[in-house]
Design an enzyme around this catalytic site. Structure first.
Site, short mmCIF file in Angstrom:
data_model
loop_
_atom_site.label_atom_id
_atom_site.label_comp_id
_atom_site.label_asym_id
_atom_site.label_seq_id
_atom_site.Cartn_x
_atom_site.Cartn_y
_atom_site.Cartn_z
CG HIS A 120 3.81 47.62 36.22
ND1 HIS A 120 3.43 46.38 35.53
CD2 HIS A 120 3.09 48.49 35.63
CE1 HIS A 120 2.57 46.62 34.37
NE2 HIS A 120 2.48 47.95 34.45
NE ARG A 158 0.72 45.49 30.18
CZ ARG A 158 0.63 46.65 30.88
NH1 ARG A 158 1.74 47.38 31.05
NH2 ARG A 158 -0.57 47.20 30.74
P1 NDP Z 1 -0.73 52.84 21.72
O1 NDP Z 1 -1.87 51.79 21.26
O2 NDP Z 1 -1.18 54.57 21.45
O3 NDP Z 1 0.40 52.76 20.93
C1 NDP Z 1 0.94 51.47 20.56
C2 NDP Z 1 2.27 51.78 19.73
O4 NDP Z 1 2.73 50.46 19.35
C3 NDP Z 1 1.76 52.28 18.00
O5 NDP Z 1 2.55 53.18 17.60
C4 NDP Z 1 1.80 50.96 17.34
O6 NDP Z 1 2.03 51.09 16.12
C5 NDP Z 1 2.76 50.27 18.02
N1 NDP Z 1 2.90 48.81 17.82
C6 NDP Z 1 1.97 47.86 18.16
N2 NDP Z 1 2.07 46.67 17.72
C7 NDP Z 1 3.36 46.77 17.13
C8 NDP Z 1 4.23 45.68 16.34
N3 NDP Z 1 3.59 44.51 16.15
N4 NDP Z 1 5.19 46.16 15.65
C9 NDP Z 1 5.73 47.53 15.94
N5 NDP Z 1 5.01 48.47 16.48
C10 NDP Z 1 3.75 48.15 17.07
O7 NDP Z 1 -0.37 52.70 23.14
P2 NDP Z 1 0.18 53.72 24.22
O8 NDP Z 1 1.28 54.36 23.81
O9 NDP Z 1 -0.78 54.15 24.86
O10 NDP Z 1 0.89 52.40 25.41
C11 NDP Z 1 1.78 51.56 24.92
C12 NDP Z 1 2.21 50.37 25.85
O11 NDP Z 1 2.49 50.96 27.37
C13 NDP Z 1 0.56 49.80 26.59
O12 NDP Z 1 -0.09 48.89 25.77
C14 NDP Z 1 0.93 49.25 27.98
O13 NDP Z 1 1.48 47.86 27.79
C15 NDP Z 1 2.33 50.16 28.28
N6 NDP Z 1 2.12 50.80 29.41
C16 NDP Z 1 2.92 50.58 30.60
C17 NDP Z 1 2.81 51.18 31.63
C18 NDP Z 1 3.61 51.21 32.98
O14 NDP Z 1 3.18 51.39 33.72
N7 NDP Z 1 4.67 50.46 32.79
C19 NDP Z 1 1.81 52.27 31.69
C20 NDP Z 1 0.84 52.60 30.67
C21 NDP Z 1 1.08 51.68 29.40
P3 NDP Z 1 0.85 51.82 15.09
O15 NDP Z 1 1.02 53.21 15.47
O16 NDP Z 1 1.29 51.15 13.74
O17 NDP Z 1 -0.48 51.18 15.47
C1 OXD Z 2 -1.27 50.45 32.22
C2 OXD Z 2 -0.14 50.29 33.31
O1 OXD Z 2 -1.33 49.73 31.08
O2 OXD Z 2 -0.07 50.66 34.22
O3 OXD Z 2 -1.51 51.39 31.99
O4 OXD Z 2 0.48 49.09 32.96
#
Ligand code: NDP
Ligand code: OXD
Length: 313
Positions: free
Chosen positions: A276, A228
């Site tokens: 994005h 993000r």
């Molecule tokens: P998940 O919820 O499956 O995984 C999130 C990961 O981030 C987990 O490993 C979590 O830790 C870690 N995390 C969260 N907070 C912290 C922190 N404070 N410190 C360290 N690690 C942290 O999410 P996804 O993998 O499915 O997606 C991740 C992000 O990707 C989405 O939230 C979105 O913002 C972004 N995204 C962007 C897209 C784009 O088109 N650019 C498309 C899709 C998603 P833990 O394992 O300990 O819970």
């Molecule tokens: C998502 C994105 O969060 O597209 O899936 O950014």
């Protein structure tokens, strides 16, 4: 039972997909005339203020993306479960993006693009191998784990960093603020796939970039952020690129989207900007997974991918 589709994207393909996948479910959008008391489900991406109010029968909000930060700050968020997208389609797209940009850095493709434009034939006869390059993935969730596995298959030396300790087969993991230094110190390409939460906002800043490895085969650290825009301080990225703290950056997300015309990132010679699109939620795959969840919910089975509101992801 009605599904309300509240999105800033063109709602038409979504409405069409939901209707064809579940003909018995009436599907409406905010401008329609409909009985708000009959809305049981909302499928949302950045819903406008008021769009989610006055829905007394609401049971579940489905985010149309994997990220839910667009809902977290929503005023008067209804007290129902929020479900994020988890689909192979989206995950695969993100891994393609991450692998592509790691390979572009490994293979020094920007240099060869520039050489081509200048008609220069100059070869690096001892380029690094993938196994010489340490990729560090921030976020070891659904997306981070898949990208890590695919990068490992390409031969990259991969590690991950998460909030809580996670043992994942095939790559090393670090956790929490206490694991961050060691993780950064072994990272040549930093890939950010974190959710945006109060804890992660602004985490991609100068202090963090200065802790990245400087002894790697790529000649300096690279950043790839597809999480993000709120995770990054763009002023720091530009300054760190200009003074060599970062060697290059690939950014799919921005503090303000669309990226303002006057942003220095657009034309920076060592920045790759994508709008994005690293992992778009396709109406087909996403509507399919939401419809599956609605059917499960109607059958009394548990929902998958329910967001923990206290954690914010
Ligand atoms: P998940 O919820 O499956 O995984 C999130 C990961 O981030 C987990 O490993 C979590 O830790 C870690 N995390 C969260 N907070 C912290 C922190 N404070 N410190 C360290 N690690 C942290 O999410 P996804 O993998 O499915 O997606 C991740 C992000 O990707 C989405 O939230 C979105 O913002 C972004 N995204 C962007 C897209 C784009 O088109 N650019 C498309 C899709 C998603 P833990 O394992 O300990 O819970
Ligand atoms: C998502 C994105 O969060 O597209 O899936 O950014």
């Amino acid at each position: 039972m009605t599904l309300l589709v509240a999105t800033t994207w063109d709602p038409e393909p979504w409405v069409e997909r939901f209707q064809s996948l579940m003909p018995e479910l009436p599907v409406v959008i905010p401008g329609d005339i409909f009985d708000r008391r009959r809305v049981s489900y909302v499928a949302a991406w950045g819903p406008k203020s008021g769009a989610l109010s006055g829905l007394p029968a609401l049971e579940v909000i489905f985010s149309l993306g994997a990220g839910v930060d667009h809902l977290m700050g929503y005023p008067d968020l209804p007290p129902v479960p929020i479900v994020r997208v988890m689909s192979d389609d989206l995950t695969t797209r993100m891994s393609e993006y991450v692998v592509l940009h790691c390979l572009l850095y490994l293979r020094d493709q920007r240099r060869y693009d520039a050489q081509q434009r200048a008609k220069i034939w100059e070869q690096d006869r001892s380029p690094p191998r993938a196994s010489d390059v340490r990729v560090g993935i921030m976020g070891v969730g659904v997306l981070g784990q898949d990208a890590a596995r695919k990068l490992s298959m390409m031969g990259f030396d991969v590690a991950g960093w998460s909030r809580t300790p996670r043992a994942v087969d095939g790559f090393e993991t670090f956790a929490g603020r206490e694991g961050l230094d060691a993780f950064l110190a072994r990272t040549d390409i930093l890939v950010c796939l974190l959710p945006l939460t109060p804890e992660t906002r602004g985490i991609l800043n100068r202090t963090l970039f200065e802790r990245l490895a400087r002894d790697g085969r790529l000649g300096g650290p690279f950043l790839i952020n597809a999480g993000r825009g709120g995770l990054q301080i763009e002023q720091d990225i530009v300054a760190c690129l200009d003074d060599g703290t970062l060697k290059g950056a690939t950014l799919d997300v921005f503090e303000t989207e669309p990226l303002p015309e006057d942003s220095p990132l657009w034309l920076h010679p060592r920045v790759t900007v994508t709008p994005h699109v690293s992992a778009v939620s396709s109406p087909d795959a996403t509507a399919r997974s939401i419809v599956e969840q609605i059917r499960r919910h109607e059958a009394g089975e548990p929902l998958e991918g329910v967001v923990d509101l206290a954690r914010g992801y």
